[in-house]
Write a protein that holds these residues in place. Structure first.
Motif, short mmCIF file in Angstrom:
data_model
loop_
_atom_site.label_atom_id
_atom_site.label_comp_id
_atom_site.label_asym_id
_atom_site.label_seq_id
_atom_site.Cartn_x
_atom_site.Cartn_y
_atom_site.Cartn_z
N ARG A 119 -30.79 -15.04 0.14
CA ARG A 119 -31.37 -13.67 -0.06
C ARG A 119 -31.52 -12.75 1.00
N ALA A 120 -31.88 -13.22 2.19
CA ALA A 120 -31.88 -12.37 3.50
C ALA A 120 -30.56 -11.77 3.63
N LEU A 121 -29.42 -12.61 3.41
CA LEU A 121 -28.10 -12.09 3.74
C LEU A 121 -27.49 -11.37 2.61
N SER A 122 -28.44 -10.83 1.59
CA SER A 122 -27.99 -10.13 0.44
C SER A 122 -27.06 -10.83 -0.54
N LEU A 123 -26.90 -12.17 -0.71
CA LEU A 123 -25.97 -12.54 -1.56
C LEU A 123 -26.45 -12.63 -3.05
N LYS A 124 -25.73 -12.25 -3.98
CA LYS A 124 -25.88 -12.08 -5.49
C LYS A 124 -26.17 -13.50 -5.69
N VAL A 168 -33.23 -28.49 -3.05
CA VAL A 168 -32.65 -27.72 -1.99
C VAL A 168 -33.79 -27.18 -1.48
N PRO A 169 -34.04 -27.25 0.05
CA PRO A 169 -35.07 -26.57 0.61
C PRO A 169 -35.19 -24.92 0.33
N ARG A 170 -36.51 -24.61 0.24
CA ARG A 170 -36.59 -23.16 -0.39
C ARG A 170 -35.94 -22.19 0.84
N GLY A 171 -36.01 -22.83 2.27
CA GLY A 171 -35.45 -21.72 3.11
C GLY A 171 -33.97 -21.35 2.89
N GLN A 172 -33.27 -22.40 2.37
CA GLN A 172 -31.91 -22.03 1.98
C GLN A 172 -31.66 -20.83 1.22
N THR A 173 -32.52 -20.91 0.10
CA THR A 173 -32.45 -19.72 -0.84
C THR A 173 -32.89 -18.34 -0.30
N ARG A 223 -24.91 -17.18 -4.30
CA ARG A 223 -25.99 -17.82 -3.79
C ARG A 223 -25.80 -19.41 -4.21
N MET A 224 -25.60 -19.52 -5.42
CA MET A 224 -25.62 -20.66 -6.26
C MET A 224 -24.31 -21.30 -5.95
N LYS A 225 -23.23 -20.48 -5.63
CA LYS A 225 -21.72 -21.40 -5.88
C LYS A 225 -21.51 -21.95 -4.20
N ASP A 226 -22.08 -20.94 -3.27
CA ASP A 226 -21.82 -21.44 -1.89
C ASP A 226 -22.65 -21.94 -1.05
N ILE A 227 -24.04 -22.03 -1.32
CA ILE A 227 -25.33 -22.17 -0.97
C ILE A 227 -26.02 -23.40 -1.34
N ILE A 228 -26.40 -22.95 -2.61
CA ILE A 228 -27.21 -24.22 -3.32
C ILE A 228 -26.44 -25.53 -3.81
N LEU A 229 -25.51 -25.11 -4.75
CA LEU A 229 -24.85 -26.02 -5.43
C LEU A 229 -24.33 -27.18 -4.74
N PRO A 230 -23.28 -26.86 -3.69
CA PRO A 230 -22.92 -27.78 -2.77
C PRO A 230 -23.88 -28.79 -2.29
#
Length: 174
Positions: free
Chosen positions: A117-122, A108-113, A126-133
């Protein structure tokens, strides 16, 4: 081939499918834990999981089934053949699926992570909503390819005395 042989083959098919499903689902649950541990930022956890993956990817499935069935019996833990094969397939699947899914998480592109993080997601969010899908889409072809390999691996269950589709066919042809 008569009706008795056909029914015997269907029973073998039932056990092959059931072993594959159990190995894939249980291995998938454990594999997700392995993938998350490998992609965490805790060095000791990453090393332990890397060792786990190295052991199970570096040894043949046949040997793993022997160790689970015969090795555990040597230390006093006698498992039924079906349970031993299910445990062996689960351990095998968790290592492979964990590494497949870790690779897709890293793809997954590093920019997504960084954006998460910039949105202060834990980490969990972060994993459940952004990275894993996104990682799921990337990992789908390799995951399905491994499922086919796991189905083929169920034929090794006959080594520990369990009758599945391949063994049933062999018995009928003999």
């Amino acid at each position: 081939m008569g009706s008795e042989e056909f029914i015997f083959l269907l029973i073998g098919l039932k056990w092959t499918v059931f072993l594959s499903v159990v190995g894939f689902i249980c291995g998938g649950i454990a594999g997700l834990g392995v993938a998350l541990a490998r992609s965490s930022e805790i060095p000791i956890l990453e090393r332990i999981m890397a060792g786990y993956i190295a052991v199970f990817q570096g040894t043949p499935l046949l040997m793993q089934l022997f160790v689970v069935y015969y090795g555990l019996a040597l230390i006093g833990l006698k498992l039924d053949a079906w349970v031993a094969v299910a445990v062996g397939l689960t351990l095998h699947a968790s290592a492979y699926l964990g590494e497949i899914w870790r690779g897709s998480i890293d793809a997954v592109p590093r920019g997504q992570t960084e954006a998460a993080r910039a949105l202060s997601l834990k980490y969990v969010s972060r994993m459940k909503d952004i990275i894993l899908p996104q990682a799921l889409r990337i990992s789908l072809p390799a995951t399905i390819g491994f499922l086919v390999q796991l189905i083929k691996g169920t034929s090794l269950a006959s080594i520990v005395g369990f009758t599945e589709l391949t063994r049933a066919g062999n018995i009928i042809s003999n």
